[in-house]
Design a protein around this motif. Structure first.
Motif, PDB file in Angstrom:
ATOM      1  N   MET A   1       1.218   1.672  -5.949  1.00 34.03           N
ATOM      2  CA  MET A   1       2.405   0.920  -5.601  1.00 34.03           C
ATOM      3  C   MET A   1       3.068   0.472  -6.912  1.00 34.03           C
ATOM      4  O   MET A   1       2.524  -0.347  -7.632  1.00 34.03           O
ATOM      5  CB  MET A   1       2.020  -0.284  -4.737  1.00 34.03           C
ATOM      6  N   GLY A  29       6.378   5.554  -3.187  1.00 31.16           N
ATOM      7  CA  GLY A  29       5.715   4.699  -2.203  1.00 31.16           C
ATOM      8  C   GLY A  29       6.331   3.318  -2.190  1.00 31.16           C
ATOM      9  O   GLY A  29       7.342   3.066  -2.843  1.00 31.16           O
ATOM     10  N   ALA A  30       5.707   2.413  -1.474  1.00 35.33           N
ATOM     11  CA  ALA A  30       6.224   1.047  -1.347  1.00 35.33           C
ATOM     12  C   ALA A  30       6.272   0.365  -2.716  1.00 35.33           C
ATOM     13  O   ALA A  30       5.375   0.534  -3.535  1.00 35.33           O
ATOM     14  CB  ALA A  30       5.361   0.235  -0.396  1.00 35.33           C
ATOM     15  N   ARG A  53      13.760  -3.263   0.715  1.00 31.75           N
ATOM     16  CA  ARG A  53      12.878  -3.433   1.881  1.00 31.75           C
ATOM     17  C   ARG A  53      13.156  -2.381   2.951  1.00 31.75           C
ATOM     18  O   ARG A  53      12.247  -1.962   3.661  1.00 31.75           O
ATOM     19  CB  ARG A  53      13.069  -4.824   2.481  1.00 31.75           C
ATOM     20  N   GLY A  56      13.059   3.974   2.166  1.00 27.01           N
ATOM     21  CA  GLY A  56      11.801   4.689   1.951  1.00 27.01           C
ATOM     22  C   GLY A  56      10.621   3.959   2.563  1.00 27.01           C
ATOM     23  O   GLY A  56      10.644   3.573   3.727  1.00 27.01           O
ATOM     24  N   ASP A  57       9.585   3.746   1.750  1.00 28.47           N
ATOM     25  CA  ASP A  57       8.395   3.038   2.205  1.00 28.47           C
ATOM     26  C   ASP A  57       8.543   1.530   2.094  1.00 28.47           C
ATOM     27  O   ASP A  57       7.603   0.794   2.355  1.00 28.47           O
ATOM     28  CB  ASP A  57       7.170   3.492   1.398  1.00 28.47           C
ATOM     29  N   GLY A  58       9.710   1.069   1.683  1.00 29.20           N
ATOM     30  CA  GLY A  58       9.992  -0.359   1.638  1.00 29.20           C
ATOM     31  C   GLY A  58       9.466  -1.042   0.398  1.00 29.20           C
ATOM     32  O   GLY A  58       9.121  -0.409  -0.588  1.00 29.20           O
TER      33      GLY A  58
END
Length: 86
Positions: A1, A29-30, A53, A56-58
């Motif tokens: 991350m 990724g997030a 947020r 994508g993955d936020g």
């Protein structure tokens, strides 16, 4: 991350400076956004955080007390910090 650390003053200039880093990080990724030192935040940075947020993955945002209170006053607390302990 990937982790991005926000500066104490999160104004438009800070949002513009961090935008490329956030865009690049969203593809991995997030995001983890460390906003614990944030003592001033403007509309541009708030918009960037909401976008992070939702993209994508936020993103997971660790807010300062100031950021959390500002988000609460603007009705954005659930949008920005859902699932993050105070």
């Amino acid at each position: 991350m990937p982790t991005i650390t926000l500066p104490p003053r999160c104004d438009r200039a800070a949002a513009e400076a961090l935008l490329p880093e956030m865009v690049a990080g969203l593809g991995s990724g997030a995001l983890h956004i460390n906003a614990r030192d944030c003592t001033q935040i403007g509309q541009a940075m708030l918009q960037l955080l909401v976008s992070a947020r939702r993209t994508g993955d936020g993103a997971v945002i660790e807010p300062s007390a100031h950021l959390r209170e500002t988000a609460r006053q603007l009705g954005l607390e659930a949008e920005l910090f859902d699932g993050v302990a105070a």
